[in-house]
Motif scaffolding. Structure first.
Motif, short mmCIF file in Angstrom:
data_model
loop_
_atom_site.label_atom_id
_atom_site.label_comp_id
_atom_site.label_asym_id
_atom_site.label_seq_id
_atom_site.Cartn_x
_atom_site.Cartn_y
_atom_site.Cartn_z
N ILE A 1 29.56 41.56 40.95
CA ILE A 1 30.96 41.16 40.90
C ILE A 1 31.30 40.84 39.45
O ILE A 1 30.58 40.08 38.79
N LYS A 2 32.37 41.39 38.93
CA LYS A 2 32.78 41.17 37.55
C LYS A 2 33.62 39.90 37.47
O LYS A 2 34.86 39.95 37.46
N PHE A 3 32.94 38.77 37.38
CA PHE A 3 33.63 37.49 37.31
C PHE A 3 34.28 37.30 35.94
O PHE A 3 33.75 37.77 34.92
N PRO A 4 35.40 36.60 35.88
CA PRO A 4 36.01 36.25 34.59
C PRO A 4 35.11 35.30 33.80
O PRO A 4 34.21 34.67 34.37
N PRO A 5 35.33 35.17 32.49
CA PRO A 5 34.46 34.32 31.67
C PRO A 5 34.43 32.86 32.12
O PRO A 5 33.40 32.18 31.96
N GLU A 6 35.53 32.35 32.66
CA GLU A 6 35.54 30.93 33.05
C GLU A 6 34.61 30.62 34.21
O GLU A 6 34.29 29.45 34.44
N PHE A 7 34.14 31.62 34.93
CA PHE A 7 33.19 31.40 36.01
C PHE A 7 31.77 31.14 35.48
O PHE A 7 30.93 30.64 36.22
N LYS A 8 31.51 31.54 34.25
CA LYS A 8 30.18 31.38 33.63
C LYS A 8 29.08 32.08 34.42
O LYS A 8 27.92 31.64 34.40
N THR B 1 44.05 36.95 45.58
CA THR B 1 44.89 37.85 44.79
C THR B 1 44.30 38.20 43.43
O THR B 1 44.93 38.95 42.69
N GLU B 2 43.14 37.67 43.10
CA GLU B 2 42.54 37.97 41.80
C GLU B 2 42.07 39.42 41.75
O GLU B 2 41.59 39.97 42.75
#
Length: 242
Positions: free
Chosen positions: A161-168, A80-81
């Motif tokens: 893929i535009k990962f969020p910052p917490e994925f590093k 769902t992200e």
């Protein structure tokens, strides 16, 4: 009861292929090496290689380690992200459905083979059982093939893929190539297709009519035997007159 065990040797091999294919599909679903990213910034990603699977994105790191791992950082990719690309969403859904449908297909193959090897009752739907099992296997193969080819296309075109910052994870990889997850899934899909085709091509043996003599032929045969055994010996009759 009709003996049919000799007619389903190929289908027995197809069941074995279907089980191997189902296992490989399950293994591919859990692997993180679907897309292998090559990155230049090694401050966090120590090895310069990151792996993107259907459920997690991971990389080896000496500075950032996920609890439970020694030198690896992993983050789960949720269905769902907002950042989750459609090919990964399709993979999460279709690969799970492929496992379910493939399991039903193999179960149908076991049921059909049980009827073949342990005898069948009159009008038992063996042909229909094999065809249903084959159709389910082919459906499962189609379900897994869609996300496999879709993710392979994303790798070939170097989609990011535009990962969020917490994925590093970096905004984009320098390059990427196909991982073993897609390869294992492709092998499983091909085996499942072969299994389904063999199941669908099962044919019951044709019955050969028995040739029985007619009543008229029996009567003629009996009459011929009677007439041949009832002739008088003329030489014996001539001796009786003397």
């Amino acid at each position: 009861m009709t003996y049919l065990a000799h007619t389903a040797h190929a289908q027995l091999a197809a069941l074995w292929l279907g089980c191997v294919a189902w296992t490989l599909t399950a293994v591919a679903l859990g692997l993180i090496q679907w897309r292998v990213w090559q990155v230049s910034d090694r401050d966090v990603i120590s090895s310069g290689v990151a792996w993107v699977g259907l459920w997690r994105a991971c990389f080896n790191s000496h500075t950032l380690v996920t609890p439970g791992f020694r030198v690896m950082h992993c983050r789960y990719i949720s269905l769902t992200e907002a950042f989750t690309p459609p090919e990964i969403v399709a993979g999460q859904i279709l690969m799970l459905l492929s496992l379910l449908v493939g399991l039903c297909g193999n179960a149908g193959g076991v049921y059909a083979l049980r009827n073949v090897y342990f005898g069948m009752e009159k009008n038992s739907p063996i042909r229909l059982s094999f065809f249903t099992a084959g159709a389910l296997c082919l459906t499962a193969a189609g379900m897994s093939l869609i996300p496999l080819l879709w993710n392979l296309s994303s790798v070939v075109t170097n989609q990011t893929i535009k990962f969020p910052p917490e994925f590093k994870m970096p905004p984009a990889p320098e390059s990427q190539h196909m991982g073993c997850g897609i390869g294992v899934g492709m092998i499983g899909t091909v085996l499942m297709i072969v299994s389904g085709i063999i199941f669908c091509t099962y044919r019951l043996p044709g019955s050969q009519p028995r040739i029985q003599p007619s009543v008229k032929q029996d009567v003629q045969l009996d009459g011929a035997l009677t007439s041949s055994g009832g002739k008088d010996n003329l030489a014996f009759q001539s001796h009786e007159h003397f």
